[in-house]
Design an enzyme around this catalytic site. Sequence first.
Site, PDB file in Angstrom:
ATOM      1  N   ARG A  71       0.878  -1.312   0.084  1.00  0.00           N
ATOM      2  CA  ARG A  71       0.041  -0.053  -0.035  1.00  0.00           C
ATOM      3  C   ARG A  71       0.785   1.289  -0.115  1.00  0.00           C
ATOM      4  O   ARG A  71       1.819   1.400   0.966  1.00  0.00           O
ATOM      5  CB  ARG A  71      -0.844  -0.004   1.203  1.00  0.00           C
ATOM      6  CG  ARG A  71      -1.871   1.252   1.317  1.00  0.00           C
ATOM      7  CD  ARG A  71      -2.780   1.163   0.147  1.00  0.00           C
ATOM      8  NE  ARG A  71      -3.995   1.943   0.603  1.00  0.00           N
ATOM      9  CZ  ARG A  71      -3.871   3.271   0.234  1.00  0.00           C
ATOM     10  NH1 ARG A  71      -2.732   3.989  -0.162  1.00  0.00           N
ATOM     11  NH2 ARG A  71      -4.934   4.187   0.605  1.00  0.00           N
ATOM     12  N   GLU A  79     -11.451   4.273  -5.522  1.00  0.00           N
ATOM     13  CA  GLU A  79     -11.428   2.575  -5.757  1.00  0.00           C
ATOM     14  C   GLU A  79     -11.972   2.360  -7.002  1.00  0.00           C
ATOM     15  O   GLU A  79     -12.393   3.276  -7.920  1.00  0.00           O
ATOM     16  CB  GLU A  79     -12.355   2.140  -4.929  1.00  0.00           C
ATOM     17  CG  GLU A  79     -12.159   2.664  -3.178  1.00  0.00           C
ATOM     18  CD  GLU A  79     -11.013   1.816  -2.682  1.00  0.00           C
ATOM     19  OE1 GLU A  79     -10.577   1.048  -3.327  1.00  0.00           O
ATOM     20  OE2 GLU A  79     -10.574   2.491  -1.744  1.00  0.00           O
ATOM     21  N   ARG A 123      -0.591  -5.423   4.817  1.00  0.00           N
ATOM     22  CA  ARG A 123       0.080  -4.957   3.719  1.00  0.00           C
ATOM     23  C   ARG A 123       1.383  -4.218   3.971  1.00  0.00           C
ATOM     24  O   ARG A 123       1.259  -3.624   4.818  1.00  0.00           O
ATOM     25  CB  ARG A 123      -1.072  -4.032   2.584  1.00  0.00           C
ATOM     26  CG  ARG A 123      -2.077  -5.081   2.279  1.00  0.00           C
ATOM     27  CD  ARG A 123      -3.095  -3.841   1.749  1.00  0.00           C
ATOM     28  NE  ARG A 123      -3.622  -2.781   2.537  1.00  0.00           N
ATOM     29  CZ  ARG A 123      -4.539  -1.615   2.329  1.00  0.00           C
ATOM     30  NH1 ARG A 123      -5.057  -1.909   1.132  1.00  0.00           N
ATOM     31  NH2 ARG A 123      -4.919  -0.967   3.052  1.00  0.00           N
TER      32      ARG A 123
END
Length: 250
Positions: A71, A79, A123
């Site tokens: 990330r 998105e 992440r």
Amino acid sequence: MIKFLIHLLIFILALNISGCANITPDEGVNTDHEQMNGENIENKRIEVELAHIIDGDTISVIYNGKQTNVRFLLVDCPETSHPRLGEQPFGKEAKEFTRSLVENARKIELEFDIGPKQDKYGRLLAYVYVDGKMIQEELLKKGLARVAYVYPPNTRYVDQFTAIQKKAQQQGIGIWEIENYVQEDGFHPDVMESNSKTSKSENDCLIKGNIGSEKIYHTPESPWYEETKAEVMFCTEEEAVKAGFRPPKQ
């Protein structure tokens, strides 16, 4: 005899001094140079291999021999396939822009900040470079990301990111083309829908409905259109008729 002893003593002292000068530090002892380098260890970039693209601000790489999602620190893109938010305006553009950078890159590198290296989803959190250029900066320049998720101490580049974002805002590019689309808590496609409805109301819904003893509607062609005070507006005559209004008598 005394002179001989004096010369012997001087010779022994000289040997000791020379031996001390050639002593090297023991293994494992930190020298000043090593400590200075250690202060910048968090700025080190680690080369990784691309696995695939996930979103404008997330990619998957091979890190330490395992496939891991990364990330991008300090930025947020709209998105493309969020389970709750779905696809947001400029999401596809951000994803394709990131794809164009990483898939054509000769070298992809990660740089960690001094805080946590992972988020709650497991992440990696990193600044991502392609051939020496930082992706975060490139996204912000194109108006395809906003500065977000600023959690100290992972804030190394927040000031320069904010400066780049301000320039994109002034240029009105990308996500900044739409007024109030970008807000403190994220992206708001509903603002675009509201603007669209307002625009339609102003430009298309021109039929005036007047409620007196009878419900009468007036189109712009009606001789009494300008004098009529609109109590309700309609976009089509069909809408007016369904609402119980009739045209004026000729």
